[in-house]
Design an enzyme around this catalytic site. Sequence first.
Site, PDB file in Angstrom:
ATOM      1  N   ASP A  30      -6.611 -20.816  -4.867  1.00 32.41           N
ATOM      2  CA  ASP A  30      -6.437 -22.126  -4.390  1.00 32.41           C
ATOM      3  C   ASP A  30      -7.856 -22.718  -4.890  1.00 32.41           C
ATOM      4  O   ASP A  30      -8.538 -21.849  -4.148  1.00 32.41           O
ATOM      5  CB  ASP A  30      -6.320 -22.182  -3.328  1.00 32.41           C
ATOM      6  CG  ASP A  30      -6.204 -24.454  -2.727  1.00 32.41           C
ATOM      7  OD1 ASP A  30      -4.880 -25.042  -2.851  1.00 32.41           O
ATOM      8  OD2 ASP A  30      -6.677 -25.159  -3.321  1.00 32.41           O
ATOM      9  N   LEU A 153      13.134 -26.022   0.362  1.00 30.75           N
ATOM     10  CA  LEU A 153      12.805 -25.845   1.169  1.00 30.75           C
ATOM     11  C   LEU A 153      12.472 -27.440   1.904  1.00 30.75           C
ATOM     12  O   LEU A 153      11.812 -28.533   1.303  1.00 30.75           O
ATOM     13  CB  LEU A 153      10.551 -25.536   1.480  1.00 30.75           C
ATOM     14  CG  LEU A 153      11.038 -23.538   0.690  1.00 30.75           C
ATOM     15  CD1 LEU A 153       9.147 -24.196   0.850  1.00 30.75           C
ATOM     16  CD2 LEU A 153      11.994 -22.686   1.392  1.00 30.75           C
ATOM     17  N   GLU A 155      10.629 -29.073   4.559  1.00 32.36           N
ATOM     18  CA  GLU A 155       9.286 -29.639   5.797  1.00 32.36           C
ATOM     19  C   GLU A 155       9.569 -29.336   7.040  1.00 32.36           C
ATOM     20  O   GLU A 155      11.131 -30.120   8.003  1.00 32.36           O
ATOM     21  CB  GLU A 155       8.596 -30.196   5.794  1.00 32.36           C
ATOM     22  CG  GLU A 155       7.482 -30.405   4.966  1.00 32.36           C
ATOM     23  CD  GLU A 155       6.267 -31.243   4.544  1.00 32.36           C
ATOM     24  OE1 GLU A 155       5.914 -32.199   6.135  1.00 32.36           O
ATOM     25  OE2 GLU A 155       6.465 -31.908   3.085  1.00 32.36           O
ATOM     26  N   GLY A 257      11.526 -40.705   4.131  1.00 34.51           N
ATOM     27  CA  GLY A 257      10.253 -41.074   3.588  1.00 34.51           C
ATOM     28  C   GLY A 257      10.202 -39.338   2.620  1.00 34.51           C
ATOM     29  O   GLY A 257      10.899 -38.888   2.734  1.00 34.51           O
ATOM     30  N   CYS A 260       8.420 -36.154  -0.668  1.00 31.13           N
ATOM     31  CA  CYS A 260       9.722 -35.564  -1.433  1.00 31.13           C
ATOM     32  C   CYS A 260      10.575 -36.044  -2.358  1.00 31.13           C
ATOM     33  O   CYS A 260      10.696 -36.217  -3.976  1.00 31.13           O
ATOM     34  CB  CYS A 260      10.560 -34.500  -0.963  1.00 31.13           C
ATOM     35  SG  CYS A 260       9.323 -32.711  -0.711  1.00 31.13           S
TER      36      CYS A 260
HETATM   37  C1  UGA Z   1      13.686 -32.270   1.602  1.00 26.07           C
HETATM   38  C2  UGA Z   1      15.085 -31.414   0.417  1.00 26.07           C
HETATM   39  O1  UGA Z   1      15.723 -31.793   1.944  1.00 26.07           O
HETATM   40  C3  UGA Z   1      14.668 -30.386   0.835  1.00 26.07           C
HETATM   41  O2  UGA Z   1      15.284 -29.172   0.201  1.00 26.07           O
HETATM   42  C4  UGA Z   1      13.770 -29.770  -0.990  1.00 26.07           C
HETATM   43  O3  UGA Z   1      13.231 -29.009  -0.584  1.00 26.07           O
HETATM   44  C5  UGA Z   1      12.049 -30.829  -0.504  1.00 26.07           C
HETATM   45  O4  UGA Z   1      13.035 -32.167  -0.169  1.00 26.07           O
HETATM   46  C6  UGA Z   1      11.408 -30.888  -1.544  1.00 26.07           C
HETATM   47  O5  UGA Z   1      11.609 -31.630  -2.623  1.00 26.07           O
HETATM   48  O6  UGA Z   1      10.805 -30.354  -1.355  1.00 26.07           O
HETATM   49  P1  UGA Z   1      11.906 -32.921   3.156  1.00 26.07           P
HETATM   50  O7  UGA Z   1      11.487 -33.987   2.025  1.00 26.07           O
HETATM   51  O8  UGA Z   1      10.948 -31.799   3.573  1.00 26.07           O
HETATM   52  O9  UGA Z   1      12.927 -32.005   2.357  1.00 26.07           O
HETATM   53  O10 UGA Z   1      12.730 -33.606   4.360  1.00 26.07           O
HETATM   54  P2  UGA Z   1      14.353 -33.692   4.509  1.00 26.07           P
HETATM   55  O11 UGA Z   1      14.651 -33.192   5.516  1.00 26.07           O
HETATM   56  O12 UGA Z   1      15.453 -33.525   3.858  1.00 26.07           O
HETATM   57  O13 UGA Z   1      14.339 -35.439   4.668  1.00 26.07           O
HETATM   58  C7  UGA Z   1      14.191 -36.241   4.037  1.00 26.07           C
HETATM   59  C8  UGA Z   1      13.886 -37.557   5.247  1.00 26.07           C
HETATM   60  O14 UGA Z   1      15.160 -38.377   4.636  1.00 26.07           O
HETATM   61  C9  UGA Z   1      12.878 -37.832   6.403  1.00 26.07           C
HETATM   62  O15 UGA Z   1      12.533 -38.721   6.370  1.00 26.07           O
HETATM   63  C10 UGA Z   1      14.314 -37.883   7.167  1.00 26.07           C
HETATM   64  O16 UGA Z   1      14.516 -38.533   8.708  1.00 26.07           O
HETATM   65  C11 UGA Z   1      15.520 -38.543   6.038  1.00 26.07           C
HETATM   66  N1  UGA Z   1      17.291 -39.059   6.398  1.00 26.07           N
HETATM   67  C12 UGA Z   1      17.755 -36.779   6.484  1.00 26.07           C
HETATM   68  C13 UGA Z   1      17.386 -39.524   6.740  1.00 26.07           C
HETATM   69  O17 UGA Z   1      17.490 -40.891   7.014  1.00 26.07           O
HETATM   70  N2  UGA Z   1      18.808 -39.433   7.249  1.00 26.07           N
HETATM   71  C14 UGA Z   1      19.555 -37.632   7.685  1.00 26.07           C
HETATM   72  O18 UGA Z   1      20.998 -37.855   7.676  1.00 26.07           O
HETATM   73  C15 UGA Z   1      18.428 -36.926   6.900  1.00 26.07           C
END
Ligand code: UGA
Length: 429
Positions: A30, A153, A155, A257, A260
């Site tokens: 980094d 992945l 978070e 949110g 990603c």
């Molecule tokens: C997301 C993807 O799930 C990963 O596979 C991907 O690698 C990552 O983006 C990326 O592009 O790096 P992440 O942003 O860490 O991962 O979080 P998620 O678990 O996907 O949740 C995203 C948002 O959706 C959160 O705000 C969560 O509260 C919301 N969510 C999720 C809902 O409102 N309802 C659901 O049923 C699931």
Amino acid sequence: MRLSVIGAGYVGLVTAACFAELGHTVIGVDQVEEKIRDLNEGRVPIFEPGLDEVIASNLRAGRLTFTSDTARAVRDSDIVFISVGTPAKGNGETDLTAVVSVAEAVAEALPGYRLIVEKSTVPIRTGERIKQVIALVTRGTSAFDVACNPEFLREGSAIQDFMHPDRIVLGVESARAEELLRELYKDFDCPVLVTDLTTAELIKHASNAFLALKISYINAIANICDRAGANVRLVAHGMGLDRRIGRAFLDAGVGYGGSCFPKDLAAFIRIAEELGYDFRLLREVEQINAAQRELVIKKLRDTIWVLSGRTIGVLGVAFKPNTDDIRHSPALDVTRRLLQEGATVKAYDPAALRNFSREIPEVATCADPYALAQDADALVVLTAWDEFRSLDLARIKRLLRRPVVIDGRNIYEPAQLQAMGFVYRGIGQ
Ligand code: UGA
């Protein structure tokens, strides 16, 4: 194998730590010297469950080191991963400045054949661009390959996701690159899909957009449930039992949110436009998501009528549980709207309060959910942290000035809270 991972953000750190854990020799790179110093002393700048331990044990074992010297890292590795930030510009376009400057630095240091792998989520055809940059800098004198190995992945469960992926996608352009990456992933027990570069990039975009679409779909259904008197949780359950649909990502609430989905969707819509396709479906996904934030405000207003001068307790500010990340968190939008309406806002979160205060300093932070409830006119749940599910709700009710709960994540049982005397509003139930 000898690897370097350039960019010590969420993706880079997890990638570096997990490959070291699997026995590879990994150099994390980094440009921020202070971060490198901290990491070499085992201080991890982000909150990700289990990451501190994996980094500490691999530092001790000597398999993981951190440096700001890109040239040395490139010299001492067979595969170079690029996982630097790809922020969004205002118009949805992705800012590739960091990717391009890392590609230049790698090119300048190339001592012989190296495989350069993009791991950041990047717009399609970025791999092509990296290739061009490197070819230009090396004037066609060095042998190299560029590949795309998108990360999936989440978070909060990134280490688990890294170690047990659903699939591994390898976008390659030569047999040599494929061989190196297959060797790297040989111990993983999941399907390995080998494609061309652009297809691999597109798999990542299409996957994130589809997941966001699922969330907006169930949120649209939740709006119908609210109007029709149905229960969205049961609808999601009933839909999810169909294996073609699946239950995951059908939790209705205040919307998605994070760093990603919002950025990837905007970028994907933009790329589609550049390619001559109007991706209206995804624009609608974005709009439904934005409307869910406003829906929480509406439910609050329908319950306590006046927001000005009221004190609202925001329970959960992280964009989802098990992270301190507040990027594009619904809590930011909802809080700003509440402040705009003249409410006083206080907030509690198990991990993300410090980041939140930096963004909205006028919000008072509380030491626990009970201090949050004290004298508040309503509680608004915006993150589904597990610890919120097991609160002493009778105590919360005694502390609140008015027993109002707006549950933006549907973590509570409506019947239970109503029986306790709360005025309870969930999303679509
Ligand atoms: C997301 C993807 O799930 C990963 O596979 C991907 O690698 C990552 O983006 C990326 O592009 O790096 P992440 O942003 O860490 O991962 O979080 P998620 O678990 O996907 O949740 C995203 C948002 O959706 C959160 O705000 C969560 O509260 C919301 N969510 C999720 C809902 O409102 N309802 C659901 O049923 C699931």
